[in-house]
Every structure is written in C-alpha cells, then in structure tokens.
Design a protein around this motif. Structure first.
Motif, PDB file in Angstrom:
ATOM      1  N   GLY A 103      28.737  13.880  34.741  1.00  0.00           N
ATOM      2  CA  GLY A 103      27.466  13.508  35.353  1.00  0.00           C
ATOM      3  C   GLY A 103      26.644  12.645  34.422  1.00  0.00           C
ATOM      4  O   GLY A 103      26.581  12.909  33.221  1.00  0.00           O
ATOM      5  N   GLU A 158      24.538  10.455  42.194  1.00  0.00           N
ATOM      6  CA  GLU A 158      25.960  10.559  42.497  1.00  0.00           C
ATOM      7  C   GLU A 158      26.310   9.978  43.868  1.00  0.00           C
ATOM      8  O   GLU A 158      27.351   9.336  44.043  1.00  0.00           O
ATOM      9  CB  GLU A 158      26.401  12.030  42.405  1.00  0.00           C
ATOM     10  N   TRP A 203      31.074  18.438  37.678  1.00  0.00           N
ATOM     11  CA  TRP A 203      29.900  17.675  37.239  1.00  0.00           C
ATOM     12  C   TRP A 203      29.613  17.909  35.761  1.00  0.00           C
ATOM     13  O   TRP A 203      29.208  17.002  35.042  1.00  0.00           O
ATOM     14  CB  TRP A 203      28.675  18.075  38.069  1.00  0.00           C
ATOM     15  N   THR A 232      34.361  13.514  41.848  1.00  0.00           N
ATOM     16  CA  THR A 232      33.664  13.052  40.650  1.00  0.00           C
ATOM     17  C   THR A 232      33.934  14.008  39.504  1.00  0.00           C
ATOM     18  O   THR A 232      34.155  15.210  39.699  1.00  0.00           O
ATOM     19  CB  THR A 232      32.140  12.959  40.864  1.00  0.00           C
TER      20      THR A 232
END
Length: 397
Positions: A62, A69, A10, A59
C-alpha cells in the motif's frame, strides 16, 4: 522466501513486495508496479514506496492508507493494456480533485505506474543478493525520452549494465551519476531535473536498500512471536538453535530459514546487515554465542535476560581474555527490547522487534509526539527542517 499468501496483502512489507516482483518476473507478468515519485506536503508514504497491481484486480502493498487503490487499479489496467508507463498526480488537498476522492488531505502525490518488465530484473536480483542499487527513471520526459526510461546504477566502482527497457541516455545519466551512486549506497531518493536539447527531463532516483536480516539464536516457544513480528516488519529471519531436534521449520513457520548450529559457529551466519537476538535461555550457549558474535560486523547484538545475567557473561568472557570494546558496548543491548511495559509473550516479542527496527533505522525508539521536524526522513533534494527548534513542535509530514 515464504510461499504462503499473506493474510493482509495491503500490509506486506518491502521484502515480500520484492519477492512478489521476483515471482512476477519468473512468471508471465500481468502486474504493474506503482511507485510514489513525488510528494508535496503530507502523505501516508514517502517517495520510493511501492505496490503491485494485478491484471485481475489483486494488489500487494500500500502506498496510501487505502484511498488511492481504486483509482490506481484503473490506471494499472490501462498501463498493462498498452504497455506504456505513466505518471499520475493525485491532489489530495482538493475536495474535488478530478478523481472524486474529496479527501481533504494535505498533500499532492505523484505516482509512476509501469508494467513489471525485465528492467526490474537487476534491482530485484540485487535486493535479494544484498547488493546496493539505484534506479534512475524518467518521470517527465520529452518526445525522444519517454516516461519510464530507466537505467539501474550500482554503488561506486561497479559497471552499469544496460536494461531492456529504453535507457536514460549517457549525457543525461552523467549529470546525475554521482548522486545516483550515493543513493545506491544510502538507500534514499531524490528528484532531479536535467536540461537537454529536447527540453527538461525530470528524473526519479530511487535508492534500493538491500533486505535487512534478523538472526535469532534460540529454540524455545518464545522465539515464535519474535520471528512472526520480525517477518511482518520486513526482516529476513533465520532461527538458529544449538539443539538439532529443535531445528524444525514447522516450529517456526514465519522464519525464512531454520538451522542447527553450535553457538561458536554463529559468526558464519552474520554479515553487516544482520541484527542478532540471543535468547537460548542457556548461560553457556549464550556466552559462546556472544563470543562468536563479537568477531562479526553485526550492527546489533541483543541478549535476553536481566542486567545481572549479562554482567556475569561479561565477567566470564573477561576471565578468558575477551574484553568488550566501546564499539561492542554500543551494539550490545542487554536487556534487549524497548520499554513498552507489559509481560505477555507477544508484548515481550514486540519490545524486542521494536528495538531492532529502531536501531536498523538509526532511531532511538521514542514517541513521535516528542520528535521535532518531519516523521519521515527527507530526501537530499527536499528542504531541510530545523534540527533543534526552541520549542518541540508537532510532527509534520
């Protein structure tokens, strides 16, 4: 490029995100990129912030503090399934915004979600090569000009290469071309609306600033926390040591490159995007390094050690006929670092990297509570804030 997986996907900086984009382009795809293309009110990140979302649910990066998310994974899955870019709006001011978030925040955020395809090749290559680009992307189109249509614009004087994805038509691009070239030069963003025969077209102009670099001259253990923190904030890090035996990549695992060089040859490692910290703890090496660096366009030269040590270096140089100019004095920081207090090695490293980061962002490194106006720099298309209010006001975003 560092190949290891990040411990916190992130929190990866823009440098690592673009490295992931490059790997995605070289592989078989399977990832979408989400870009903040509009903010009304406050938000954790400003327009231009990006994250990658994999078909497998992974992922990287961020664009919020974590609240979007989940919904973005759903959107990315749909985008990767049908291959069509889309813009989704999250109203974080509403306790019942349709996404079930109920966050009660103070902003409305527009996010463009698109497959990672060949239209990203030129921006990614330019980023790594230190070349400036801006992407001009349709975020609200017409029947004939869909969302996601894109043209990549270089800085002034360079030709525009066609993208594989549907491009922004010449007549629409011409209306924003001058501004797009400016955004390529300054790395900022803006939203523009262009009237066409088929209706208004909303464009997001995203200036992609090349990666900034940090050159650390030294080979002692105190270099390690500097390189680690510098890489974590998104600087491409080179460690140069005057001792060949210390030029061991395993000693500085977070550095992108480790080289052995004579201090007089440091100028060969520097360009106008390279910030330099000299911390060899050897007076002669530091003097030779400083003399070499004075001939470079490095915007920042930090020297480890007390003021008295720098004054001695300066006097030695003057005896050899080398006089510091006003420009040199402005870019030399000795002692290097911000006044954070503390004397632990990691605290010293944090102080050093904090000053480099502040200078690279054209900031003084003060407390946000004392800063008037918005925390983040605004786009040329956003309303400007008063620069000198009569009373300091809490930072807005």
């Amino acid at each position: 490029m560092i190949d290891s997986e990040p411990t916190d996907p992130w929190g990866v900086p823009r440098l690592e995100l673009f490295e992931r984009l490059e790997r995605t382009l070289e592989g078989d795809g399977g990832r979408a990129v989400a870009t903040v293309v509009g903010v009304d009110g406050s938000a954790y990140r400003r327009p231009g912030a990006k994250m990658l979302l994999g078909r497998d649910g992974s992922t990287y990066g961020g664009i919020t503090a974590g609240c979007l998310e989940g919904p973005l994974r759903e959107v990315a899955g749909e985008v990767l399934a049908d291959g069509s870019p889309t813009v989704v709006t999250f109203d974080l001011t509403d306790d019942d915004d349709g996404w079930g978030l109920g966050l009660g925040c103070e902003g409305i955020v527009d996010v463009l979600v698109e497959p990672v395809d060949d239209s990203w090749s030129e921006p990614v290559e330019a980023f790594g090569a230190g070349e400036r680009r801006a992407t001009v992307t349709v975020v609200d189109g017409t029947d004939s000009l869909p969302v996601g249509a894109r043209t990549t614009v270089p800085a002034e004087g360079e030709p525009i290469e066609p993208d594989d994805r549907p491009a922004v038509p010449d007549d629409v691009l011409e209306a924003v071309l001058a501004d797009a070239r400016e955004r390529a030069a300054d790395g900022r963003w803006e939203r523009r609306t262009v009237a066409t025969d088929g209706g208004d077209v909303d464009l997001f102009v995203d200036g992609i600033e090349p990666v900034k670099r940090l050159l650390v001259f030294g080979g002692q253990p105190d270099v390690r926390p500097v390189t680690r923190l510098a890489r974590e904030v998104g600087l491409e890090v080179t460690v140069a040591t005057a001792r060949g035996a210390q030029a061991d990549e395993s000693s500085f695992p977070r550095a992108d490159r480790v080289v052995a060089t004579h201090p007089s040859d440091l100028d060969e490692l520097v360009d106008d995007r390279t910030f330099v910290v000299v911390m060899s703890h050897n007076l002669l090496d530091d003097r030779l390094a400083l003399e070499a660096l004075l001939s470079t366009p490095a915007p920042f030269i930090g020297l480890m050690g007390p003021r008295e040590r720098f004054e001695r270096l300066r006097d030695d140089l003057q005896e050899e006929g080398v006089t510091l100019t006003d420009e040199d004095r402005d870019r030399i920081a000795s002692p290097v670092g911000l006044d954070l207090g503390g004397g632990e090695p990691v605290e010293i490293a944090l102080s050093i990297v904090s000053e480099v980061l502040a200078v690279s962002n054209d900031r003084e490194g003060g407390r946000l509570r004392d800063r008037a106006g918005p925390i983040h720099e605004r786009s040329p298309s956003e309303p400007s804030e008063p620069s000198e209010p009569s009373e300091p006001s809490p930072p807005s975003d």
